[in-house]
Each structure stands twice: as structure tokens, then as C-alpha cells.
Scaffold this motif. Structure first.
Motif, PDB file in Angstrom:
ATOM      1  N   VAL A 183     -10.774   8.309  12.069  1.00  0.00           N
ATOM      2  CA  VAL A 183     -11.629   7.941  10.934  1.00  0.00           C
ATOM      3  C   VAL A 183     -11.091   6.650  10.342  1.00  0.00           C
ATOM      4  O   VAL A 183      -9.892   6.522  10.099  1.00  0.00           O
ATOM      5  CB  VAL A 183     -11.639   9.058   9.858  1.00  0.00           C
ATOM      6  CG1 VAL A 183     -12.320   8.570   8.583  1.00  0.00           C
ATOM      7  CG2 VAL A 183     -12.335  10.306  10.393  1.00  0.00           C
ATOM      8  N   VAL A 184     -11.977   5.695  10.116  1.00  0.00           N
ATOM      9  CA  VAL A 184     -11.606   4.419   9.508  1.00  0.00           C
ATOM     10  C   VAL A 184     -12.401   4.260   8.215  1.00  0.00           C
ATOM     11  O   VAL A 184     -13.638   4.334   8.226  1.00  0.00           O
ATOM     12  CB  VAL A 184     -11.894   3.234  10.456  1.00  0.00           C
ATOM     13  CG1 VAL A 184     -11.546   1.916   9.785  1.00  0.00           C
ATOM     14  CG2 VAL A 184     -11.108   3.386  11.758  1.00  0.00           C
ATOM     15  N   LEU A 185     -11.691   4.042   7.106  1.00  0.00           N
ATOM     16  CA  LEU A 185     -12.318   3.896   5.791  1.00  0.00           C
ATOM     17  C   LEU A 185     -12.009   2.488   5.272  1.00  0.00           C
ATOM     18  O   LEU A 185     -10.960   2.250   4.671  1.00  0.00           O
ATOM     19  CB  LEU A 185     -11.793   4.958   4.832  1.00  0.00           C
ATOM     20  CG  LEU A 185     -11.965   6.414   5.286  1.00  0.00           C
ATOM     21  CD1 LEU A 185     -11.310   7.366   4.298  1.00  0.00           C
ATOM     22  CD2 LEU A 185     -13.436   6.762   5.460  1.00  0.00           C
ATOM     23  N   PRO A 186     -12.917   1.528   5.516  1.00  0.00           N
ATOM     24  CA  PRO A 186     -12.661   0.143   5.092  1.00  0.00           C
ATOM     25  C   PRO A 186     -13.016  -0.085   3.628  1.00  0.00           C
ATOM     26  O   PRO A 186     -14.064   0.365   3.151  1.00  0.00           O
ATOM     27  CB  PRO A 186     -13.572  -0.677   6.015  1.00  0.00           C
ATOM     28  CG  PRO A 186     -14.681   0.251   6.376  1.00  0.00           C
ATOM     29  CD  PRO A 186     -14.143   1.647   6.316  1.00  0.00           C
ATOM     30  N   CYS A 187     -12.146  -0.777   2.921  1.00  0.00           N
ATOM     31  CA  CYS A 187     -12.341  -1.066   1.497  1.00  0.00           C
ATOM     32  C   CYS A 187     -12.426  -2.574   1.283  1.00  0.00           C
ATOM     33  O   CYS A 187     -11.708  -3.344   1.925  1.00  0.00           O
ATOM     34  CB  CYS A 187     -11.178  -0.515   0.672  1.00  0.00           C
ATOM     35  SG  CYS A 187     -10.919   1.262   0.866  1.00  0.00           S
ATOM     36  N   THR A 244      -8.117   0.930   5.127  1.00  0.00           N
ATOM     37  CA  THR A 244      -7.820  -0.469   5.403  1.00  0.00           C
ATOM     38  C   THR A 244      -8.767  -1.381   4.631  1.00  0.00           C
ATOM     39  O   THR A 244      -9.520  -0.916   3.771  1.00  0.00           O
ATOM     40  CB  THR A 244      -7.905  -0.721   6.935  1.00  0.00           C
ATOM     41  OG1 THR A 244      -7.527  -2.053   7.224  1.00  0.00           O
ATOM     42  CG2 THR A 244      -9.307  -0.456   7.464  1.00  0.00           C
ATOM     43  N   ASP A 245      -8.720  -2.677   4.923  1.00  0.00           N
ATOM     44  CA  ASP A 245      -9.573  -3.643   4.230  1.00  0.00           C
ATOM     45  C   ASP A 245     -10.822  -3.934   5.053  1.00  0.00           C
ATOM     46  O   ASP A 245     -11.048  -3.315   6.094  1.00  0.00           O
ATOM     47  CB  ASP A 245      -8.789  -4.928   3.942  1.00  0.00           C
ATOM     48  CG  ASP A 245      -8.187  -5.538   5.198  1.00  0.00           C
ATOM     49  OD1 ASP A 245      -8.708  -5.279   6.305  1.00  0.00           O
ATOM     50  OD2 ASP A 245      -7.193  -6.275   5.080  1.00  0.00           O
ATOM     51  N   LEU A 288      -2.945   6.771   6.880  1.00  0.00           N
ATOM     52  CA  LEU A 288      -2.221   5.514   6.973  1.00  0.00           C
ATOM     53  C   LEU A 288      -2.964   4.420   6.210  1.00  0.00           C
ATOM     54  O   LEU A 288      -4.194   4.354   6.255  1.00  0.00           O
ATOM     55  CB  LEU A 288      -2.061   5.091   8.443  1.00  0.00           C
ATOM     56  CG  LEU A 288      -1.402   6.111   9.376  1.00  0.00           C
ATOM     57  CD1 LEU A 288      -1.278   5.533  10.775  1.00  0.00           C
ATOM     58  CD2 LEU A 288      -0.041   6.554   8.845  1.00  0.00           C
ATOM     59  N   PHE A 289      -2.195   3.576   5.516  1.00  0.00           N
ATOM     60  CA  PHE A 289      -2.749   2.462   4.758  1.00  0.00           C
ATOM     61  C   PHE A 289      -2.284   1.147   5.394  1.00  0.00           C
ATOM     62  O   PHE A 289      -1.097   0.977   5.667  1.00  0.00           O
ATOM     63  CB  PHE A 289      -2.265   2.490   3.305  1.00  0.00           C
ATOM     64  CG  PHE A 289      -2.728   3.674   2.495  1.00  0.00           C
ATOM     65  CD1 PHE A 289      -3.794   3.558   1.616  1.00  0.00           C
ATOM     66  CD2 PHE A 289      -2.084   4.909   2.601  1.00  0.00           C
ATOM     67  CE1 PHE A 289      -4.214   4.648   0.858  1.00  0.00           C
ATOM     68  CE2 PHE A 289      -2.494   5.999   1.854  1.00  0.00           C
ATOM     69  CZ  PHE A 289      -3.563   5.862   0.978  1.00  0.00           C
ATOM     70  N   ASP A 290      -3.215   0.216   5.601  1.00  0.00           N
ATOM     71  CA  ASP A 290      -2.821  -1.094   6.125  1.00  0.00           C
ATOM     72  C   ASP A 290      -3.874  -2.126   5.765  1.00  0.00           C
ATOM     73  O   ASP A 290      -5.060  -1.915   6.000  1.00  0.00           O
ATOM     74  CB  ASP A 290      -2.658  -1.033   7.650  1.00  0.00           C
ATOM     75  CG  ASP A 290      -1.868  -2.211   8.203  1.00  0.00           C
ATOM     76  OD1 ASP A 290      -1.079  -2.803   7.451  1.00  0.00           O
ATOM     77  OD2 ASP A 290      -2.029  -2.518   9.401  1.00  0.00           O
ATOM     78  N   THR A 342       0.804  -1.222   0.000  1.00  0.00           N
ATOM     79  CA  THR A 342       0.000   0.000   0.000  1.00  0.00           C
ATOM     80  C   THR A 342       0.840   1.277   0.000  1.00  0.00           C
ATOM     81  O   THR A 342       0.286   2.364  -0.139  1.00  0.00           O
ATOM     82  CB  THR A 342      -0.949   0.023   1.218  1.00  0.00           C
ATOM     83  OG1 THR A 342      -0.176  -0.158   2.418  1.00  0.00           O
ATOM     84  CG2 THR A 342      -1.986  -1.075   1.115  1.00  0.00           C
ATOM     85  N   ASP A 343       2.167   1.144   0.132  1.00  0.00           N
ATOM     86  CA  ASP A 343       2.996   2.347   0.089  1.00  0.00           C
ATOM     87  C   ASP A 343       2.898   3.024  -1.270  1.00  0.00           C
ATOM     88  O   ASP A 343       3.031   4.247  -1.375  1.00  0.00           O
ATOM     89  CB  ASP A 343       4.453   2.012   0.412  1.00  0.00           C
ATOM     90  CG  ASP A 343       5.284   3.262   0.667  1.00  0.00           C
ATOM     91  OD1 ASP A 343       4.882   4.066   1.530  1.00  0.00           O
ATOM     92  OD2 ASP A 343       6.317   3.440   0.001  1.00  0.00           O
TER      93      ASP A 343
END
Length: 277
Positions: free
Chosen positions: A232-236, A219-220, A191-193, A148-149
Motif C-alpha cells: 500500500v502506498v499513501l502519497p501526501c 511518502t510524498d 514506513l515513512f520516506d 519523518t521519524d
């Protein structure tokens, strides 16, 4: 099978949080702070650590759509198994031979992931992230993991044209710690994880929170442990029942964040884009 049945427990919590009572929210926050391990404990232990009564915990579980505490724990165990699956394990779980047009079928899966992601991210969460990114008074720091970088770099390249004060953190934790010394209270961190989650991203999220940065986690669907430190959490949706997860929905979210931030920061963005050209 209804939409709730397809969601992870953490997605269900974020979906229901605004409708919970104050006591139920204590149970929800307790679980999110130690997710998913607290949910695998006996209900009395869950209640004690969350500062709620056993009856409140059971009501909270019911509000998430589970018929019983064992059903809730079964869902958490299934999530844990899915979180830790390697590409090799996922490959063993799918058919080796397929008929029909592979590209068309694959593209349909990606489109479905984008649609599911857009429908499940609360508008208030998305808007909050965009407003923070558009606030040029606050520096913006980005970091991603092994896969994800590249998304963090792509987002950085666009945001640097739109607003000042954008920086991507070094991939090496030792250098990243030095960079974190420059993070100020009120700064924004993107941040991406995604699975299998990067322990260094968890450390980065905690350090950002400790420095009072506003952490946005992309994130996923199983949601990175770093979520406990995020505002804030943005799940994909990344799963496509193949050997590799697909970052297409995550990339689409990044594009949407860039587009909306550019609109919100247009007085600054237009001048910078004009000067660059």
C-alpha cells in the motif's frame, strides 16, 4: 490545467491501475518496479523489460493522459529534478519578498495540501492500511527517516495505547537489521520516506518485503523508491513552493490512520485505554 496534469506519473498509475488491461498492467508494474528509470529508456527497451509489446506500452502511456512517449519522458525528467532539489535550490526558485499576511497565506497552502492528499489517496488503499493496523494478531513495525521519524514515533505512541505488538525500529541501520530478525510473515510495516529519499529506508522496505511483511509506505507526491516493495502506498502532498517541504498533510494522514484504527480495533482499544487511565 486539469487534475491529471498536476499529478506525478506514479500518482497517475495508481489512479488508473484498476482500469488498465492485463497487458497494460504488466507495463505499469514493470515501470513501478524500476521507477522512474525504465520510463526514461527507449520504448522498445521499456517493453522488453516489462514483458509487454511496444504497442502496449504506448497504449499504457496514453491511458495515463500523455499525448506521446516524449511527453511522458519529459514528465519523468521534471519529476527527477523536483525529487532531488535541495532546500537551497528551492529557496532560489521563489520570491524573496512577499506582501500580505504570511501566516494566513502559509496556512492556506497547508490546508490545500491536506485537501489534495485526501482526494488523491484511494479509499481502498486507506482502508486496507487501517484494517491491517487494527488486526492485533499481526505485529506492527514503524520506521521513519531524518524528518519523518518523529511521525513514526507519534504514531507508535498512539498505537501502543490501542493495540499490542507495536514497535518502532532503531534509527541506526545496524541495530535495525537486528530488529528485523523478529519480523514474521504477515506482520505490518509502516514506513515513512520523503524527498530527498533515504537509501536506508529503501533497504528496510526490501528487507521487510523479503520477510513477507505487509509494507505500507507513507511518502510524498513524487513517491519514494521504496514503493516498489510496498503493498500500500499513501502519497501526501508536501510541496508548498517554499524552502522547506511541509509534513502537515502527512501528519494529518497519520491522525486519520490512528482514528480509524482505533474505531476498527475498539474492543481491544477500549480495554487498553481504560486500563491505562
Amino acid at each position: 490545467m486539469g487534475p491529471m496534469a498536476e499529478m506525478t506519473v506514479e500518482e497517475r498509475i495508481h489512479e488508473a491501475i484498476e482500469q488498465l488491461t492485463s497487458a497494460e498492467r504488466r507495463a505499469a508494474r514493470g515501470l513501478l518496479a524500476n521507477y522512474p528509470m525504465l520510463g526514461l529508456a527507449p520504448v522498445a527497451e521499456f517493453a522488453k523489460q516489462a514483458g509487454a509489446s511496444p504497442a502496449t506500452v504506448l497504449r499504457f502511456i496514453a491511458r495515463l493522459g500523455f499525448k506521446s512517449y516524449p511527453d511522458f519522458q519529459r514528465a519523468l525528467r521534471d519529476e527527477l529534478q523536483a525529487r532531488t532539489q535541495s532546500p537551497l535550490q528551492r529557496s532560489r526558485n521563489r520570491p524573496r519578498q512577499e506582501s500580505g499576511n504570511f501566516l494566513t497565506a502559509f496556512a492556506a497552502q497547508l490546508a490545500a495540501n491536506i485537501s489534495a492528499t485526501a482526494s488523491r489517496i484511494p479509499q481502498a488503499e486507506f482502508d486496507s492500511a487501517c484494517r491491517r493496523l487494527a488486526d492485533t494478531r499481526r505485529a506492527c513495525h514503524l520506521a521513519g527517516g531524518r524528518f519523518t521519524d518523529a511521525l513514526a514515533a507519534y504514531m507508535e505512541a498512539h498505537l501502543r495505547l490501542v493495540r499490542p505488538g507495536v514497535r518502532r525500529l532503531d534509527g541506526r541501520m545496524a541495530a535495525r537489521v537486528d530488529q528485523l530478525l523478529d519480523v514474521k510473515a504477515g506482520d505490518t510495516a509502516i514506513l515513512f520516506d520523503m524527498r530527498r529519499y533515504d537509501p536506508e529506508m529503501l533497504d528496510t522496505a526490501k528487507l521487510m518485503r523479503d520477510r513477507r511483511a505487509f509494507v505500507v509506505l507513507i511518502t510524498d507526491e513524487w513517491i519514494s523508491p521504496a514503493a516498489r516493495f510496498a503493498k500500500v502506498v499513501l502519497p501526501c502532498r508536501v510541496s508548498i513552493d517554499r524552502t522547506w517541504d511541509a509534513n502537515t498533510a502527512m501528519f494529518a494522514l497519520v491522525e486519520a490512520l490512528i482514528a480509524r484504527t482505533t474505531e476498527l480495533a475498539w474492543p481491544t482499544a477500549s480495554q487498553r485505554i481504560s486500563a491505562n487511565e
